[in-house]
Write an enzyme that holds these catalytic residues in place. Structure first.
Site, PDB file in Angstrom:
ATOM      1  N   ARG A  50       0.854  -1.189   0.000  1.00 42.07           N
ATOM      2  CA  ARG A  50       0.000   0.000   0.000  1.00 42.07           C
ATOM      3  C   ARG A  50       0.890   1.240   0.000  1.00 42.07           C
ATOM      4  O   ARG A  50       1.875   1.293   0.735  1.00 42.07           O
ATOM      5  CB  ARG A  50      -0.828   0.020   1.280  1.00 42.07           C
ATOM      6  CG  ARG A  50      -2.300  -0.044   1.032  1.00 42.07           C
ATOM      7  CD  ARG A  50      -3.048  -0.196   2.332  1.00 42.07           C
ATOM      8  NE  ARG A  50      -3.691  -1.487   2.377  1.00 42.07           N
ATOM      9  CZ  ARG A  50      -3.968  -2.146   3.498  1.00 42.07           C
ATOM     10  NH1 ARG A  50      -3.637  -1.656   4.674  1.00 42.07           N
ATOM     11  NH2 ARG A  50      -4.586  -3.297   3.442  1.00 42.07           N
ATOM     12  N   ARG A  65      -2.218  -1.233  18.118  1.00 42.86           N
ATOM     13  CA  ARG A  65      -2.840  -1.799  16.903  1.00 42.86           C
ATOM     14  C   ARG A  65      -2.879  -0.700  15.850  1.00 42.86           C
ATOM     15  O   ARG A  65      -2.424   0.423  16.080  1.00 42.86           O
ATOM     16  CB  ARG A  65      -4.263  -2.268  17.283  1.00 42.86           C
ATOM     17  CG  ARG A  65      -4.901  -3.266  16.342  1.00 42.86           C
ATOM     18  CD  ARG A  65      -4.251  -4.624  16.410  1.00 42.86           C
ATOM     19  NE  ARG A  65      -5.018  -5.613  15.645  1.00 42.86           N
ATOM     20  CZ  ARG A  65      -4.956  -5.753  14.326  1.00 42.86           C
ATOM     21  NH1 ARG A  65      -4.199  -4.950  13.603  1.00 42.86           N
ATOM     22  NH2 ARG A  65      -5.678  -6.677  13.710  1.00 42.86           N
ATOM     23  N   GLY A  78     -14.740  -9.661   1.886  1.00 43.53           N
ATOM     24  CA  GLY A  78     -14.490 -11.098   1.890  1.00 43.53           C
ATOM     25  C   GLY A  78     -14.357 -11.710   3.261  1.00 43.53           C
ATOM     26  O   GLY A  78     -14.221 -12.923   3.399  1.00 43.53           O
ATOM     27  N   CYS A 114     -12.330  -4.328   5.166  1.00 41.99           N
ATOM     28  CA  CYS A 114     -11.566  -3.301   4.442  1.00 41.99           C
ATOM     29  C   CYS A 114     -12.464  -2.578   3.439  1.00 41.99           C
ATOM     30  O   CYS A 114     -12.230  -1.416   3.119  1.00 41.99           O
ATOM     31  CB  CYS A 114     -10.391  -3.930   3.706  1.00 41.99           C
ATOM     32  SG  CYS A 114      -9.343  -4.904   4.782  1.00 41.99           S
ATOM     33  N   GLY A 115     -13.463  -3.258   2.930  1.00 44.44           N
ATOM     34  CA  GLY A 115     -14.409  -2.630   1.997  1.00 44.44           C
ATOM     35  C   GLY A 115     -15.530  -1.897   2.706  1.00 44.44           C
ATOM     36  O   GLY A 115     -16.510  -1.502   2.065  1.00 44.44           O
TER      37      GLY A 115
END
Ligand code: SF4
Length: 539
Positions: free
Chosen positions: A72, A181, A438, A443-444
């Site tokens: 990324r 985190r 998924g 993340c989406g």
């Protein structure tokens, strides 16, 4: 700076394995090891926990962990230059099998990288002022914001200098490279919440306050938002922050989290869990011990929510200039297309490109005399449309099991073909935001969708097959709420017809111009559940 620092949690007997690894070797130290050892000696030389530390270089192993990596690249505030875009396109061509993804955090993602290629990629990015460092890992990641900053008629100030200052402050800063985190920051002064404040660990949103008889434009400060399996909306601190205080306040908030956040379980370590336990008052009490007294809240200037969609040509705040919002279906393009975007930005605009959290892009600063010629460009007819069809336009998908080790199902191509199917079969004239993920990590950003799909498996006579749980009614902004799960796990091959029928019922039942999430709010999730139950009986 912090290399020899004795962190206050260092002797906690309950630290998880990753925490111990971070104490033994800071995540940022892996960058040197990649350059000087692993890139020379190859994939098989990667030792112990260093593979986990690769995230601090912005790099993850891609599925199936056989020698290739995902990377990324940070695009602070979602604004990049044409020169940067060309360098990234060349990286994709040379090392990444011609694949470029725009992410929901306005970053650019590559796949198929080898460890040998990483030093050259780091150098190429650095040559144009870019970096993949800390785009992943337990540290401050890509700062999201307003891709229209500086040109936006709906912003109360240009946030680019603040985003730049924040980026310079946090990037590679060892005071903050060992957080419990991941840590996501949003800064936007757009009154329609283009920074998606509520789903960030730390967010700054536009506000004003009269101080000593003078009206000051600044920010309100939100903490503790995040998605994944246990999603939380960020909560507002009783703080008004002047623009020049933003970085100082962000640093102090991050320090409170660094020193008090949970480090026992990886699944219970984000700042959202600390805020949920402490409450914002206690958190603020710890914050002001570092900053000294801060101004209390003023007036919120947020009016609603734009989910990152800017299709078409729009007047900027500067007279005679326009920006163009273009569709990149599910955020995926190839290197040549990214070069085309760079060319459009140079020929028609000022050479800057916006990356949106909807996985789409913007061309900025198009002068009015070039608008007509711009509209005729071939790539805008075929690929990056100014007025995409309804469902393709408002579809978002995470990486899915094509490359992601955590994915249960494929998502990118599936979301694209589902959107196309809906465009072919359902006539809808209003936006309906569809997000597909998924796995629960989201993340989406499945939770904020009008209709969100989360991958799962279902048992059939033929064995386990791909399926999706359906969630309805999410939104951000003043009415922010996450979507709610229906009791319906739909097989992937039935998803299109089922969703088409759900939308058909919505069309019949909605009030005039009623958005999907408002419809869900009015009729209730039980009603949607009954509708889906009926549909599934005949599916
Ligand atoms: Fe992978 Fe899950 Fe993130 Fe999708 S949501 S990219 S499947 S971790």
């Amino acid at each position: 700076m912090a290399a020899d620092r004795q962190w206050k949690w260092a002797n906690d007997p309950k630290l998880n394995k990753m925490e111990i690894a971070k104490l033994e070797k800071d995540g940022l130290d892996v960058i040197d090891t990649i350059i000087n050892k692993y890139a020379v000696e190859g994939f098989d030389s990667i030792e112990g926990m260093d593979m986990d530390r690769f995230k601090w270089a912005g790099v993850y192993q891609q599925k199936p962990k056989d020698g290739y990596f995902m990377m990324r690249v940070r695009v602070p505030g979602g604004i990049m230059t044409s020169e940067q875009a060309r360098v990234m396109a060349q990286i994709a061509k040379d090392y990444g099998r011609d694949l470029v993804d725009v992410t929901t955090r306005q970053a650019i993602q590559f796949h198929w990288l080898t460890v040998q290629s990483l030093p050259d990629i780091f150098e190429r990015l650095a040559s144009v002022g870019m970096s993949s460092f800390e785009a992943c890992g337990d540290c401050p990641r890509t700062i999201v914001g307003n891709p229209l900053a500086g040109i936006d008629p709906n912003e109360v100030m240009d946030t680019r200098p603040i985003v730049d200052e924040m980026e310079r402050f946090f990037l590679m800063n060892r005071e903050y490279s060992n957080l419990p985190r991941k840590y996501k920051i949003s800064i936007s002064a757009n009154v329609f919440n283009t920074g998606h404040a509520e789903i960030n660990d730390l967010a700054f949103t536009p506000a004003k306050k009269v101080i000593n008889g003078e009206e000051v434009i600044g920010f309100h400060v939100w903490v503790g938002g995040g998605l994944s399996a246990k999603p939380y909306l960020a909560q507002k601190l009783n703080v008004f922050c002047r623009p020049e205080e933003v970085v100082r306040v962000a640093a102090a908030i991050t320090e409170v989290y660094r020193d008090n956040g949970y480090r026992e379980k990886r699944t219970h370590a984000r700042i959202k869990f600390l805020i949920a336990d402490w409450g914002v008052e206690k958190f603020l009490g710890e914050l002001v011990k570092i900053t000294g007294e801060l101004e209390t809240v003023g007036e919120d200037l947020t009016k609603g929510w734009n989910a990152g969609y800017f299709y078409g040509l729009h007047e900027q705040k500067q007279e005679g200039l326009y920006y163009a919002g273009l569709s990149v279906p599910v955020g995926r393009m190839n290197a040549e297309e990214l070069v085309e975007l760079a060319r459009l930005a140079d020929v028609y605009g000022d050479g800057t490109i916006g990356a949106c959290n909807s996985q789409n892009v913007l061309i900025r600063n198009i002068s009015s005399d070039k608008v007509e010629a711009f509209k005729q460009e071939a790539i805008l007819q075929e690929r990056f449309k100014l007025a995409p069809s309804t469902f393709v336009a408002y579809s978002v998908a995470c990486t899915g099991n094509e490359y992601c080790n955590l994915a249960v199902v494929e998502t990118k191509e599936r979301m694209r073909s589902l959107a196309q199917y809906l465009d072919d079969t359902v006539d809808l004239d209003t936006p309906l935001r569809l997000h597909m993920v998924g796995c629960p990590n989201s993340c989406g950003q499945r939770q904020i969708a009008d209709i969100g799909f989360q991958g799962a498996l279902v048992k059939t006579e033929q064995g386990m097959v791909d399926a999706f749980d359906i969630h309805v009614g999410g939104t951000l902004g003043i009415d922010a709420r996450f979507n709610q799960k229906l009791k319906a796990r739909v097989k992937a091959d039935q998803l299109g017809p089922v969703v088409a029928q759900m939308i058909g019922v919505y069309k019949e039942e909605r009030l005039e111009n009623e958005e999907y999430w408002k419809y869900v709010d009015r009729v209730g999730v039980e009603h949607i559940q009954a509708t889906v139950d009926r549909i599934l009986v005949t599916a």
